[in-house]
Design a protein around this motif. Structure first.
Motif, PDB file in Angstrom:
ATOM      1  N   HIS A  15       0.811  -1.209   0.000  1.00 12.80           N
ATOM      2  CA  HIS A  15       0.000   0.000   0.000  1.00 12.80           C
ATOM      3  C   HIS A  15       0.855   1.274   0.000  1.00 12.80           C
ATOM      4  O   HIS A  15       1.959   1.301   0.516  1.00 12.80           O
ATOM      5  CB  HIS A  15      -0.989   0.025   1.168  1.00 12.80           C
ATOM      6  N   SER A  16       0.268   2.300  -0.634  1.00 13.87           N
ATOM      7  CA  SER A  16       0.909   3.619  -0.759  1.00 13.87           C
ATOM      8  C   SER A  16       2.262   3.535  -1.450  1.00 13.87           C
ATOM      9  O   SER A  16       3.254   4.133  -1.010  1.00 13.87           O
ATOM     10  CB  SER A  16       1.040   4.302   0.619  1.00 13.87           C
ATOM     11  N   VAL A 146       4.652   8.648   4.168  1.00 17.14           N
ATOM     12  CA  VAL A 146       3.274   8.254   3.885  1.00 17.14           C
ATOM     13  C   VAL A 146       2.357   9.374   4.364  1.00 17.14           C
ATOM     14  O   VAL A 146       2.641  10.028   5.375  1.00 17.14           O
ATOM     15  CB  VAL A 146       2.932   6.925   4.610  1.00 17.14           C
ATOM     16  N   ARG A 147       1.275   9.628   3.650  1.00 19.39           N
ATOM     17  CA  ARG A 147       0.347  10.679   4.061  1.00 19.39           C
ATOM     18  C   ARG A 147      -0.100  10.468   5.495  1.00 19.39           C
ATOM     19  O   ARG A 147      -0.341   9.341   5.930  1.00 19.39           O
ATOM     20  CB  ARG A 147      -0.885  10.679   3.146  1.00 19.39           C
ATOM     21  N   HIS A 150      -2.991   8.183   6.637  1.00 17.62           N
ATOM     22  CA  HIS A 150      -2.841   6.735   6.604  1.00 17.62           C
ATOM     23  C   HIS A 150      -2.040   6.275   7.820  1.00 17.62           C
ATOM     24  O   HIS A 150      -0.859   6.570   7.953  1.00 17.62           O
ATOM     25  CB  HIS A 150      -2.127   6.291   5.328  1.00 17.62           C
ATOM     26  N   TYR A 152      -0.599   3.392   8.837  1.00 19.24           N
ATOM     27  CA  TYR A 152      -0.183   2.055   8.462  1.00 19.24           C
ATOM     28  C   TYR A 152       0.795   1.483   9.471  1.00 19.24           C
ATOM     29  O   TYR A 152       1.631   2.203  10.027  1.00 19.24           O
ATOM     30  CB  TYR A 152       0.500   2.065   7.091  1.00 19.24           C
TER      31      TYR A 152
END
Length: 202
Positions: A15-16, A146-147, A150, A152
């Motif tokens: 992801h991302s 990462v934004r 998010h 994560y």
């Protein structure tokens, strides 16, 4: 009447890492060439609405749902015309093998193991989907931020990257690795466009 099936381009990776953005770029290039294209996606969001566990909490059932729904989305996208024009290219945002990479990572993250017959059933389901004409696989760059929206788990994100690439090697699935380097991303876009132009009437 015999019809030519559309070209199928899939993307996989943790992801991302730019999977959706990569397919959007390809989609825009194909639109500019007047090639009818359809893109699937948002499987994770839709799984959460069912609701089914996701990310590091993936189960065999949630993985089965993602694989089956993704395959159904690809079939539907190929059958649904764009205006009066048959779809010539299907872009699969999360190729079916992606779900198994996520599932394997979830198993390692949690320390759980699923019975062999369950794992084999998931594998057969993914393998039942026809091979992609082009499979793109993003590569995790842990140094890229990462934004903030998010949240994560970084270990799980790295496990998905590891298991995804390991799975593709195990299955001998031809794929093009796509890193965060702009030149690598451009090569992937160019490769996809060249493939579509070579076999699609423009």
């Amino acid at each position: 009447m015999v019809t030519t099936p559309p070209i199928r381009i899939g993307v996989t990776g943790t992801h991302s890492t730019g999977k959706t953005l990569l397919l959007r770029r390809i989609e825009m290039e194909l639109f500019a060439l007047d090639i009818a294209v359809a893109r699937t996606g948002q499987l994770g969001r839709r799984a959460a609405l069912v609701p089914l566990p996701k990310m590091q909490h993936h189960t065999a059932d949630s993985t089965r749902w993602v694989i089956a729904t993704g395959i159904a989305d690809e079939v539907a996208a190929a059958a649904r015309p764009v205006g009066d024009t048959p779809v010539r290219v299907v872009l699969a945002d999360r190729a079916c093998w992606d779900a198994i990479g996520y599932f394997r990572a979830a198993q390692e993250w949690s320390g759980c193991t699923t019975h062999r017959t369950e794992r084999e059933a998931l594998h057969r389901l993914a393998a039942a989907n026809p091979p992609y004409d082009l499979l793109l696989t993003t590569v995790l760059d842990p140094h890229l931020p990462v934004r903030r929206k998010h949240d994560y788990d970084p270990r799980y994100r790295q496990l998905v990257d590891h298991h995804t690439h390991a799975l593709l090697r195990e299955e001998n699935l031809p794929h093009l690795r796509v890193t965060s380097d702009p030149a690598s991303q451009q090569r992937a876009v160019d490769r996809a466009v060249q493939l579509c132009r070579a076999v699609t009437p423009v």
